[in-house]
Design a protein around this motif. Structure first.
Motif, PDB file in Angstrom:
ATOM      1  N   UNK A   1       0.934  -1.217  -0.072  1.00 35.04           N
ATOM      2  CA  UNK A   1       0.113  -0.249   0.241  1.00 35.04           C
ATOM      3  C   UNK A   1       0.925   1.128  -0.376  1.00 35.04           C
ATOM      4  N   UNK A   2       0.163   2.685  -0.428  1.00 33.72           N
ATOM      5  CA  UNK A   2       0.814   3.684  -0.900  1.00 33.72           C
ATOM      6  C   UNK A   2       0.047   4.691  -1.255  1.00 33.72           C
ATOM      7  N   UNK A   3       0.745   6.266  -0.876  1.00 25.32           N
ATOM      8  CA  UNK A   3      -0.156   7.676  -0.790  1.00 25.32           C
ATOM      9  C   UNK A   3      -1.516   7.659  -0.283  1.00 25.32           C
ATOM     10  N   UNK A   4      -1.592   7.448   0.607  1.00 25.50           N
ATOM     11  CA  UNK A   4      -2.518   7.219   1.916  1.00 25.50           C
ATOM     12  C   UNK A   4      -3.464   8.657   1.944  1.00 25.50           C
ATOM     13  N   UNK A   5      -4.483   8.803   2.260  1.00 24.28           N
ATOM     14  CA  UNK A   5      -5.195   9.715   2.924  1.00 24.28           C
ATOM     15  C   UNK A   5      -5.098   9.475   4.379  1.00 24.28           C
ATOM     16  N   UNK A   6      -5.990   8.217   4.336  1.00 17.25           N
ATOM     17  CA  UNK A   6      -6.779   7.789   5.577  1.00 17.25           C
ATOM     18  C   UNK A   6      -6.716   6.305   5.450  1.00 17.25           C
ATOM     19  N   UNK A   7      -5.826   5.948   6.846  1.00 14.84           N
ATOM     20  CA  UNK A   7      -5.342   4.671   6.720  1.00 14.84           C
ATOM     21  C   UNK A   7      -6.562   4.315   8.117  1.00 14.84           C
ATOM     22  N   UNK A   8      -7.174   3.221   7.964  1.00 11.59           N
ATOM     23  CA  UNK A   8      -8.072   2.527   8.783  1.00 11.59           C
ATOM     24  C   UNK A   8      -7.514   1.261   9.253  1.00 11.59           C
ATOM     25  N   UNK A   9      -7.021   1.272  10.635  1.00 13.54           N
ATOM     26  CA  UNK A   9      -6.057   0.157  11.096  1.00 13.54           C
ATOM     27  C   UNK A   9      -7.239  -0.737  12.286  1.00 13.54           C
ATOM     28  N   UNK A  10      -7.842  -1.193  11.185  1.00 15.03           N
ATOM     29  CA  UNK A  10      -9.235  -2.409  11.741  1.00 15.03           C
ATOM     30  C   UNK A  10      -8.389  -3.556  12.087  1.00 15.03           C
ATOM     31  N   UNK A  11      -7.350  -3.566  12.323  1.00 15.04           N
ATOM     32  CA  UNK A  11      -7.311  -5.513  12.774  1.00 15.04           C
ATOM     33  C   UNK A  11      -7.595  -5.618  13.958  1.00 15.04           C
ATOM     34  N   UNK A  12      -8.099  -7.223  14.037  1.00 19.73           N
ATOM     35  CA  UNK A  12      -8.682  -7.629  15.517  1.00 19.73           C
ATOM     36  C   UNK A  12      -7.464  -6.916  16.679  1.00 19.73           C
ATOM     37  N   UNK A  13      -7.797  -7.066  17.747  1.00 22.42           N
ATOM     38  CA  UNK A  13      -6.800  -6.430  19.232  1.00 22.42           C
ATOM     39  C   UNK A  13      -5.552  -6.757  19.039  1.00 22.42           C
ATOM     40  N   UNK A  14      -4.585  -6.023  19.922  1.00 17.66           N
ATOM     41  CA  UNK A  14      -3.254  -6.498  19.743  1.00 17.66           C
ATOM     42  C   UNK A  14      -2.934  -7.997  20.732  1.00 17.66           C
ATOM     43  N   UNK A  15      -3.680  -8.177  20.982  1.00 19.61           N
ATOM     44  CA  UNK A  15      -3.420  -9.806  22.556  1.00 19.61           C
ATOM     45  C   UNK A  15      -3.641 -10.843  20.798  1.00 19.61           C
ATOM     46  N   UNK A  16      -5.233 -10.562  20.220  1.00 20.70           N
ATOM     47  CA  UNK A  16      -5.091 -11.207  18.408  1.00 20.70           C
ATOM     48  C   UNK A  16      -4.406 -11.423  17.693  1.00 20.70           C
ATOM     49  N   UNK A  17      -3.609  -9.891  17.386  1.00 22.98           N
ATOM     50  CA  UNK A  17      -2.953 -10.211  16.145  1.00 22.98           C
ATOM     51  C   UNK A  17      -1.834  -9.042  16.436  1.00 22.98           C
TER      52      UNK A  17
END
Ligand code: SAM
Length: 225
Positions: free
Chosen positions: A146-162
């Motif tokens: 990925x490149x050249x984004x205006x907005x990144x949605x960081x919607x991974x599972x929680x840090x404990x899971x991923x």
């Protein structure tokens, strides 16, 4: 992470989500799935970036899941009539049957746009409308191009899971993919995540979270002069 261990739940705002029974992890907040997506990704993400001056938006999402964020983003761009290019990556896509079950439980006003994003092909760009392009990629965000984004949605599972998607190294990758002035938003407000973002060069704000959550994070790649 096996999507065959998924069961539909109804969250507190009446909108559905999935619970992965093997992980004990939900795809959205139990306090309100649609409310959370709208608050974290549409309002604190898209609306904020547009208020800061961006017109057309290029979005990258980590974790397509049910397509709720993609659907709400497309609906937002349609209602305000701005160009949107949306890339999203998913390692464990739902089956068509799971998507259909999810859409059938969703609020009526969201069903048409959820259907449109769910049937968009994988690994190809498709037009939702004249000005809205959606590209769903099947793959691992660890290797996402990925490149050249205006907005990144960081919607991974929680840090404990991923945990692998929240490391300082991944934060550097997220930082590198944003345009100057670009932002990354997430529901997660953990101190270790905030510090990893800061170590990658982001300016990080703790802002009020959606119902049931005191805070969320918005990280900005500030423009250096
Ligand atoms: C919190 S859910 C995303 C919810 C989604 N944004 C929505 O609107 O429904 C996290 C998603 O990340 C996906 N995922 C987990 N590990 C991943 C990886 N390494 N790369 C890409 N996606 C991943 C999961 O399968 C899950 O669909």
């Amino acid at each position: 992470m096996n999507p065959s261990t998924l069961t539909i739940i109804t969250t507190e705002d009446g909108s559905p989500s999935f619970l992965n029974t093997a992980l004990g992890e939900t795809y959205h907040s139990r306090h309100g799935a649609a409310q959370e997506s709208t608050h974290v990704f549409i309002q604190a993400g898209l609306m904020h970036r547009r208020h800061a001056g961006a017109h057309a938006l290029q979005v990258f999402e980590i974790g397509f899941g049910t397509g709720l964020n993609a659907a709400l983003a497309a609906a937002h761009a349609q209602s305000l009539n701005y160009p949107l290019t949306y890339h999203t990556i998913e390692k464990y896509p739902l089956s068509p049957v799971q998507h259909a079950e999810y859409i059938a439980s969703a609020p009526l006003e969201l069903q048409a746009i959820l259907h449109t994003v769910s049937v968009a092909p994988w690994d190809a760009a498709s037009s939702i409308s004249d000005d809205i392009q959606l590209t769903k990629m099947k793959g691992d965000a660890l290797e996402a191009p990925f490149a050249d984004c205006d907005v990144l949605f960081l919607d991974a599972f929680a840090p404990a899971v991923s945990p692998e998607l929240w490391t300082p190294e991944m934060m550097q990758k997220y930082f590198a993919c944003l345009k100057p002035g670009g932002i990354m938003v997430t529901y997660c407000a953990k101190g270790a995540v905030r510090r990893a973002m800061q170590s990658a060069g982001f300016e990080v704000e703790r802002i009020p979270g959606p119902p049931g959550k005191r805070e969320m994070l918005r990280a900005t790649k500030t423009i250096t002069r």
